[in-house]
Scaffold this active site. Structure first.
Site, PDB file in Angstrom:
ATOM      1  N   SER A 183      -9.874  -0.596   7.273  1.00 28.24           N
ATOM      2  CA  SER A 183      -9.280  -0.419   5.939  1.00 28.24           C
ATOM      3  C   SER A 183      -8.556  -1.631   5.373  1.00 28.24           C
ATOM      4  O   SER A 183      -8.178  -1.627   4.200  1.00 28.24           O
ATOM      5  CB  SER A 183      -8.321   0.765   5.939  1.00 28.24           C
ATOM      6  OG  SER A 183      -9.040   1.977   5.883  1.00 28.24           O
TER       7      SER A 183
ATOM      8  N   LYS B  88       0.856  -1.199   0.000  1.00 23.97           N
ATOM      9  CA  LYS B  88       0.000   0.000   0.000  1.00 23.97           C
ATOM     10  C   LYS B  88       0.889   1.246   0.000  1.00 23.97           C
ATOM     11  O   LYS B  88       1.949   1.260   0.646  1.00 23.97           O
ATOM     12  CB  LYS B  88      -0.878  -0.041   1.259  1.00 23.97           C
ATOM     13  CG  LYS B  88      -1.951   1.031   1.344  1.00 23.97           C
ATOM     14  CD  LYS B  88      -2.780   0.861   2.635  1.00 23.97           C
ATOM     15  CE  LYS B  88      -3.904   1.872   2.749  1.00 23.97           C
ATOM     16  NZ  LYS B  88      -4.683   1.710   4.011  1.00 23.97           N
TER      17      LYS B  88
ATOM     18  N   SER C 282      -9.770   1.713   3.044  1.00 27.38           N
ATOM     19  CA  SER C 282      -8.903   2.486   2.183  1.00 27.38           C
ATOM     20  C   SER C 282      -7.885   1.653   1.399  1.00 27.38           C
ATOM     21  O   SER C 282      -7.339   2.123   0.412  1.00 27.38           O
ATOM     22  CB  SER C 282      -8.150   3.525   3.016  1.00 27.38           C
ATOM     23  OG  SER C 282      -7.248   2.889   3.912  1.00 27.38           O
TER      24      SER C 282
END
Lengths: 92, 488
Positions: free
Chosen positions: B175, B76, B151
């Site tokens: 997330s 990420k 997210s």
């Protein structure tokens, strides 16, 4: 409650355009209105939680571990000179 | 092969059936083919991926394999990496190169993993749909008109579509678990303090935790084993965390003697009836496997969302004050004075969701409101922790839906931030209480995946891994979305 979005934005050091203020103002009021539900929860005598576990903060040995990496650490800065960060004039 | 689990890929590497370079080429090729559709990756340096793979194969020949030797893992965009940009999918960090690796990145490298690039995410991890990314929306492989969750949506989409066998995500209010659920894969948020936060761009420091997003439960265990452990540079990483036999925990094939709590507050009016039916069927399967299902109550569940949307923005408003145009990140053109530089740089650099959260947090922390909002929310947080402590006196594990709904359409919830916030209703309390949580696939509604969430007492990831492994072994909900070459 009506929130003065311009005042909060200044505290946040964010300039808002008129359009942004017009959009964010009511949204902020609506979000704060929602979280006001908290006032209905009985928390008399309840201590606040800042950290999810009741643990002491560990301390490491007091020895120097970092070397001088000034150039690398300043490489991402918008503007530097002689190892200093350059910003607009603060004092006349 | 692209939809093979990490542990099976490890077997293939160890037996010499494939090499790190072959795997790197395979996934780079797939990224080349499919990323244009999904926008799961926001940065790929193919040359550097191949260099890492070559170095891994050489290491294996010389010294034998490390635990993740040659296995490709997507990262990420919130994790600082010395190689390539780290931008948190924000314009304020566009072009930023971190001068050091996050602790978990150092750990993955030491375990022999090959890092395959940076994945798309909501800007500063603020969002539930990956629509707030400054680098464009990310799409769900199960239906490219729908959101991948957020997210960590890019990580979830990449693993679901076979663009990487596993990925790292972060979880502040769901997330990791929510996008894993929405994309039909497994995601684990470890106990707060299990994994170092150093080098993870901070959102809400008392809630943020990194974890794996993978195809199988065992794959999540493999990665967590590699990244967990104390870091002397992060005072919130715990020194004496009870250890877990990560891989051994995944050997369970039944749930005999396990008491599973079913909280009534997580089966509410307004949740999708078909999602509810999937979860009920999953719990019935758990009973078949030997578990006892016990009705429990977590009475402060509804207050958790409100507490979260005070605490997380408050911490964010403090953490994001560092983006001031001085030491790194965007600076506006020709500032008139210091204040003009701060306010304009931040206006230009932050997207609207980030601004909303900073403003919310600044308000909650401001003079005259601090006690009524921030301290009040922290008191409610204590009650939420206590709810779980009470529940775990009666049960070993708690099972819930991960999300009340399946993937919604792109743009469907962007007009009203509050409806988006309610998408996190089932994942938030776990962060507030610092507990471990895992989401795994447990069904489909109209072709879209549904996720089952497991919650355990602090440090008992082993209980989650055992139950989730037994459930995974008895079902076949890990599937391949159409249109990504899995049919051949």
């Amino acid at each position: 409650m009506e929130i003065d979005v311009r005042k909060v934005a200044m505290l946040s050091r964010i300039r808002l355009t008129d359009d942004e203020a017009a959009e964010l103002g009511p949204q902020l009021t609506s979000i704060i209105g929602y979280v006001e539900h908290l006032s209905g929860v009985d928390t008399d005598g309840i201590e606040p939680t800042a950290h999810p576990h009741d643990v002491a903060i560990p301390q490491r040995a007091d020895v120097v571990t970092n070397s001088n990496r000034r150039d690398e650490l300043q490489a991402p800065a918008p503007k530097t000179e002689s190892g200093l960060y350059v910003v607009p004039k603060v004092i006349e | 092969m692209p939809f093979t689990s990490l542990s099976e890929l490890k077997t293939k590497l160890d037996s010499g059936e494939t090499t790190a370079v072959d795997l790197a080429k395979l996934y780079l090729g797939r990224i080349d083919t499919y990323n244009e559709t999904l926008n799961a990756f926001v940065d790929i340096d193919a040359k550097h991926v191949l260099e890492q793979a070559e170095a891994s194969d050489a290491y294996r020949t010389k010294h034998g394999p490390r635990p993740l030797e040659g296995l490709p893992i997507a990262i990420k965009d919130i994790f600082c990496t010395q190689d390539g940009p780290t931008q948190c999918c924000s314009n304020i960090l566009r072009g930023y190169h971190a001068p050091y690796d996050a602790h978990v990145i150092t750990r993955l490298k030491a375990a022999g993993a090959v890092l395959v690039g940076k994945t798309n995410m909501d800007e500063f991890a603020m969002g539930s749909s990956t629509e707030t990314s400054a680098f464009g929306i990310c799409r769900n492989p199960w239906d490219t008109d729908r959101i991948p969750g957020g997210s960590s949506g890019g990580s979830a989409a990449a693993v679901a579509a076979g663009l990487a066998p596993a990925a790292l995500g972060t979880d502040t209010g769901g997330s990791i678990r929510q996008p894993a659920s929405i994309c039909g894969i497994t995601g684990l948020k470890p106990t707060y303090g299990r994994v170092s936060r150093r080098g993870i761009i901070a959102f809400a420091s008392s809630l943020d935790q990194a974890g794996p997003m993978t195809r199988t439960v065992k794959d999540s265990a493999m990665i967590t084993a590699a990244i967990s452990g104390h870091d002397s540079m992060d005072s919130t990483s715990v020194t004496d965390a009870p250890s877990v036999d990560w891989l051994g925990a995944c050997d369970k094939t039944d749930m005999k003697g396990i008491k599973i709590g079913k909280p009534k507050e997580y089966f509410i009016d307004g949740m999708d009836a078909d999602v509810r039916a999937s979860i009920e069927a999953a719990l019935a399967k758990c009973e078949e496997l030997g578990a006892e299902i016990i009705d429990i109550s977590l009475p402060h569940t509804e207050a958790a969302v409100a507490a979260y949307y005070v605490i997380a923005p408050s911490e964010a408003s403090a953490n994001l004050s560092r983006y001031d145009g001085v030491r790194f990140g965007h600076r506006c053109k020709d500032p008139e004075d210091l204040l003009d530089m701060y306010t304009r740089s931040r206006d230009e650099g932050f997207g609207s969701e980030v601004k909303r959260r900073i403003l919310t947090g600044t308000f909650a922390l401001s003079s005259g409101y601090y006690d009524a909002y921030y301290i009040k929310a922290q008191r409610v947080r204590t009650l939420i922790r206590q709810d779980f402590i009470n529940a775990f006196e009666k049960v070993d594990l708690i099972a819930t839906p991960t999300s009340p709904i399946t993937a919604f359409k792109l743009g469907e919830k962007t007009d009203d931030p509050l409806t988006m916030y309610l998408a996190d209703i089932f994942t938030i309390a776990v962060n507030l209480a610092g507990l471990p949580g895992l989401s795994q696939p447990c069904g489909f509604v109209d072709g879209l995946p549904v996720g089952l969430q497991w919650i355990a007492p602090a440090w008992r990831e082993d209980l989650i891994l055992g139950a989730a492994s037994a459930y995974e072994g008895a079902t076949d909900w890990l599937r391949v979305p159409a249109g990504f070459g899995g049919e051949a």
